[in-house]
Design a protein around this motif. Structure first.
Motif, short mmCIF file in Angstrom:
data_model
loop_
_atom_site.label_atom_id
_atom_site.label_comp_id
_atom_site.label_asym_id
_atom_site.label_seq_id
_atom_site.Cartn_x
_atom_site.Cartn_y
_atom_site.Cartn_z
N MET A 130 0.99 -1.11 -0.03
CA MET A 130 0.04 0.09 -0.03
C MET A 130 0.76 1.33 -0.24
O MET A 130 0.16 2.45 0.42
CB MET A 130 -0.97 -0.03 1.05
N PRO A 186 -8.77 4.57 6.59
CA PRO A 186 -8.16 6.05 6.83
C PRO A 186 -7.33 5.97 8.07
O PRO A 186 -6.15 6.64 7.86
CB PRO A 186 -9.20 6.98 6.84
N LEU A 187 -7.70 5.51 9.11
CA LEU A 187 -6.76 5.60 10.44
C LEU A 187 -5.58 4.90 10.10
O LEU A 187 -4.52 5.41 10.51
CB LEU A 187 -7.61 5.19 11.80
N ARG A 235 -4.09 4.17 7.28
CA ARG A 235 -3.21 4.90 6.46
C ARG A 235 -2.60 5.98 7.18
O ARG A 235 -1.58 6.40 6.70
CB ARG A 235 -4.43 5.62 5.27
N ILE A 236 -3.24 6.65 8.07
CA ILE A 236 -2.54 7.71 8.60
C ILE A 236 -1.55 7.14 9.67
O ILE A 236 -0.15 7.55 9.48
CB ILE A 236 -3.41 8.66 9.95
N GLN A 250 1.96 5.88 8.16
CA GLN A 250 2.94 6.68 7.11
C GLN A 250 3.83 7.52 8.24
O GLN A 250 4.67 7.89 7.82
CB GLN A 250 2.08 7.82 6.57
N ALA A 265 -1.44 14.73 10.91
CA ALA A 265 -2.82 14.66 11.00
C ALA A 265 -3.57 14.83 12.30
O ALA A 265 -4.80 15.31 12.28
CB ALA A 265 -2.99 12.89 10.62
N PHE A 266 -3.05 14.44 13.41
CA PHE A 266 -3.84 14.62 14.57
C PHE A 266 -3.43 16.15 15.13
O PHE A 266 -3.99 16.45 16.46
CB PHE A 266 -3.31 13.50 15.83
#
Lengths: 574, 574
Positions: free
Chosen positions: B164, B387-388, B390-391, B394, B402-403
């Motif tokens: 991914m 999505p979580l 994916r964050i 990375q 992001a957070f």
């Protein structure tokens, strides 16, 4: 225009000082470049304590000169990692100038940002307690501040996205009626404001006066000539009728309109989203709909609009080219109503609609919604900080990386606006070399297509240099890009305006060289921040993947683009 | 060791060439630096077509020298944006050397990566069809490749995270028994492999031979002396008994053990996660548990282990210091079983457990799970690309952004390993100045605490220089960091080994200068990629926020750190 207000966002301390000598000559973008160049470490965390957020009207802010009241907002950008100035129409710039503030500089940052409200007036600045606006949308924020402070105050504010330090967040303001939501959108400055814990700044210019200039007669004469020239501009009628959306159809014909995540430069449903359709729809629906409205009191151009829904209620104001391109064709969305809905959501969350149009295109290609699916796209624009919302709210590059995508339309960390550089190569030069990253106002070659072949390589670098200098002059004056016509016709006029305003004795050449120096200060900051000249290019796919319908790739050599820094400044041509 | 295999990941073409002159002198990290320096544009997209992924054994790979078979993997890193070499034990490095491959270079990238398998043998290289491994976990991948190719093949592979293109993804390999999962973990090289569309590389060394060296007697003598010195090392017994986990308690005593997202340097539940507890637990539970296992055939150090669950079944192998620090104390997790569970999940998904420990710490502080909550943390390690997920996949910087977090423990884009630089300041110098970013193997000052005060400023830059040179020499030779003892005692021994192996006539000084040159090549790449020397620093909070229990901040000046590049290379001391 004789004060600098410094606010410490950590301690709450507010200091008012006179304009220091080194800033006296500057306004707007030029001033911001010098404050950041002197006071901000290029290596600081943009959302940390070391960054500074600056609000500055331009040279002509607070005067009666038409279209001159834009507000510049600047900081180290959390999106590009370089310096950023974004400017915006509306009332706040004028009012900030009228309370005598050349620059509002917000320093440091609290550990726990909490959404405070700052009130500026001719008496100084103070914190306003008890508004409880944290988490409120931009519309609600404006409504409640208007309720509390009355309709005559200027306001800038951030939405929930800025409070969450999302790097696609912008800084919002509004017009005199509180109808339009306008953005200093680009570069994530809303996230910087969020990191400072400031939800809104209210400007009360009750006792402020229209500035008549150090040499009132000279200034008044120049202002009158300027206004007359604006009114004589043959483009004026089109701008009032269609606004910036007037170029939608042309951009499509030129094959540079971002379509379905920058996979094409023309859109088959173009007629449904054109400027003509926009104007007709507004006229046909009536109600709250308006064409030809002004964002700033006294503007004679009046390129804004209120786009109504089918029932005549305001859907979004103002609906503009960039947002039609990015939220429309770039997302495969075929209706102005769909675009308006997405635009309104971005506006209320406090997100840059250009960046978000790019994000949605990437997300659609990644399968998170179908191209053309308004409802699917609207669901992606979530405000409550879900993980997906957190990804999307960080901009194009972030979303592209999260989804493992290759076609990521961004340069220097910022999403590409509504001009694909494969079919408007001059904009590629500006996206890559401008200290502002991929920005539609930093030196846009769209208007140069009569003199430089948009698909060719020759002359692009020279032209981009001229356009970037022109942008700096406008952004330092507080003038709108649409006010450039009279200055192109008579470059000396900008010097006359500045001299009349401040009692200076500058030539146009001095102003052009000053703008070149501003670019130099900005570039030096970016290089020190890690933007090496050669690390920046258009995204790989734009050099590989031919863009329909012209079938061109972006083919200007990176070294050739960097030649821009060796060019002489043209002291004759605006 | 006389061939370079070039694989075009887009066309599938495979070419075998002899080692070009300019690479003949190099192995491992030294070779990778030169291939990337010559062939990869510093400004390329790390996950695009321009990046190259290189696998290279070190100088001593394929020989019988103990602890010398590490495999170097390198590319432009999608995590740091600079050059990256990560190396790993296990069998693949030895086998790659034994099929005569000095370097496997994967070029270009397909538009649609699809998880292919490449088979290397003494006969050359070929694609293996029909494995259908896309999306498979690392354990399942190893199992099925072992089933198909037999137990004697070497394998490197990526998990779903690499497929991914998650930039916290590593490249996995295993030991001769297929029990351990080992990682060239850092820098997101698994994402690069994923972008090339390669799921696994199988190495069949059926006809390969142990290399006896160009001067067999000289080489054999040096190898024997080296092994004897390793066996005489007083630290050997501790390493066999406790592995790298032997330093857990010491790190805690020194106050540098990352605890609850780097908010403390000591952990109250230290006894539950110490090396002694690890060894006792393995001994008490029996079953598949083992201490003192080797990752490479013939290694005499044997610092690895198989950590069993309560029922004696293998939970994870090998459980190591960095993972205990990052997935344990840094997440407030108080049991080895909990750490083992998280580690096993990272291993199976194909994620760097160091980076993920940093990510979980940030996510916990952001409220996505409680500190200490194993179940909550395990739920965050999702593989299906939510999505979580994916964050988190990375890496630390991405998750922090992001957070909207401030306490983001990373340097140069990479999560900080198990040594807080506020209490081990030499590591701060290495994190900031090493071309590898925050890396525990690039010049770790933990072992220097007898000679340089970990909390002091004096001597840190000089010491970090020496340690970085040492690391380059080890990483170029294919030697394990734990094999440094004999070389510190007798620097000439590494020259003797290299000379015996290749018939060269190098002094230790030549080797040290070569390592300095390697650092120079790497740094030049990074500077051209945009890492200006002064843009890199420890995160802001480490300069602001005192670290308990010592209450120190990181206070080495950035300019002082950059002095490292002006220091002479020590040609006497290893």
């Amino acid at each position: 225009m004789d004060r600098v207000v410094r606010v410490n966002a950590r301690t709450g301390a507010i200091e008012v000082e006179s304009v220091p000598e080194e800033l006296a000559r500057w306004g707007g973008r030029g001033l911001i470049a010098r404050v950041i160049g002197r006071e901000v470490s290029p290596v600081c965390d943009p959302l940390g304590r070391g960054n500074r957020l600056i609000f500055a009207p331009g040279w002509l802010g607070g005067t009666a000169v038409a279209a001159s009241g834009r507000l510049s907002v600047g900081a180290k950008s959390p999106l590009t990692g370089g310096i950023k100035e974004a400017n915006v129409g509306g009332e706040a710039g004028q009012k900030l100038a009228r309370v005598g503030v050349r620059a509002l500089i917000v320093e440091d940052a609290p550990d726990e940002p909490e959404g405070r409200v700052l009130l500026l007036s001719c008496d100084g600045a103070e914190w306003v307690d008890g508004m409880g606006l944290s988490g409120a949308g931009v519309r609600e924020t404006f409504r409640r501040l208007r309720e509390r402070f009355g309709p005559k105050h200027g306001v800038v504010a951030i939405g929930p996205a800025g409070e969450m330090r999302m790097t696609a967040a912008g800084v919002a303001t509004t017009d005199a009626d509180g109808v339009q939501v306008r953005y200093a959108a680009r570069g994530g400055l809303g996230a910087v404001m969020g990191s400072k814990g400031i939800k809104a700044i209210v400007i009360d210019d009750g006792d402020g006066e229209v500035a008549r200039g150090a040499e009132p007669d000279r200034f008044g004469d120049a202002a009158k000539r300027f206004t007359a020239a604006l009114l004589a501009d043959p483009k004026l009628e089109g701008r009032r009728k269609y606004g910036t959306a007037g170029i939608v159809a042309t951009a499509n014909e030129l094959g540079l309109l971002p379509t379905r995540n920058f996979s094409s430069g023309s859109f088959e449903a173009i007629d449904a989203i054109s400027g003509a359709t926009l104007a007709e729809t507004i006229a046909a629906r009536g109600g709250e709909g308006r064409s030809g409205t002004a964002c700033m009191t006294g503007c004679v151009i009046r390129c804004s609009n209120v786009f109504p829904d089918a029932g005549g209620k305001r859907a979004v104001a103002s609906l503009q080219y960039e947002n039609i391109a990015l939220l429309g064709s770039n997302c495969g969305i075929e209706t102005l109503d769909g675009i308006a809905e997405l635009n309104a959501r971005c506006n209320d969350l406090g997100l840059d609609a250009i960046e978000m149009g790019g994000v949605l295109g990437v997300a659609m290609e990644a399968g998170h919604a179908r191209f053309g699916d308004v409802e699917g796209a609207a669901k992606l624009l979530v405000g409550e900080g879900t993980p997906l919302g957190r990804i999307l709210g960080q901009g194009v590059v972030f979303a592209g990386r999260a989804f493992g995508m290759r076609r990521v339309p961004a340069v220097n960390g910022q999403g590409i606006p509504g001009y694909d550089p494969r079919a408007l190569k001059g904009n590629g030069v500006t996206y890559v070399t401008s200290p502002m990253g991929a920005d539609h106002t930093a030196g846009n070659a769209f208007g140069s297509r009569g003199t430089v072949d948009p698909l060719g390589v020759d002359g692009q670098v020279e032209n981009a240099r001229m356009l970037q200098i022109r942008s700096v002059i406008l952004d330092t004056s507080g003038l709108c890009l649409f006010a450039r016509g009279p200055l192109i016709a008579e470059p000396g006029l900008i010097a006359e305006l500045a001299n009349g305003r401040f009692g200076w004795d500058l030539s146009f050449g001095d102003i052009a060289r000053g703008a070149a120096a501003t670019l130099g200060v900005e570039r030096a900051f970016n290089v020190a921040a890690g933007h090496s000249d050669l690390t920046c290019d258009v995204p790989e796919f734009m050099r590989d993947e031919p863009l329909p319908p012209h079938g061109t790739v972006y083919d200007i050599d990176p070294q050739e683009m960097q030649r821009i820094w060796t060019l002489e400044t043209d002291t004759k041509r605006f």
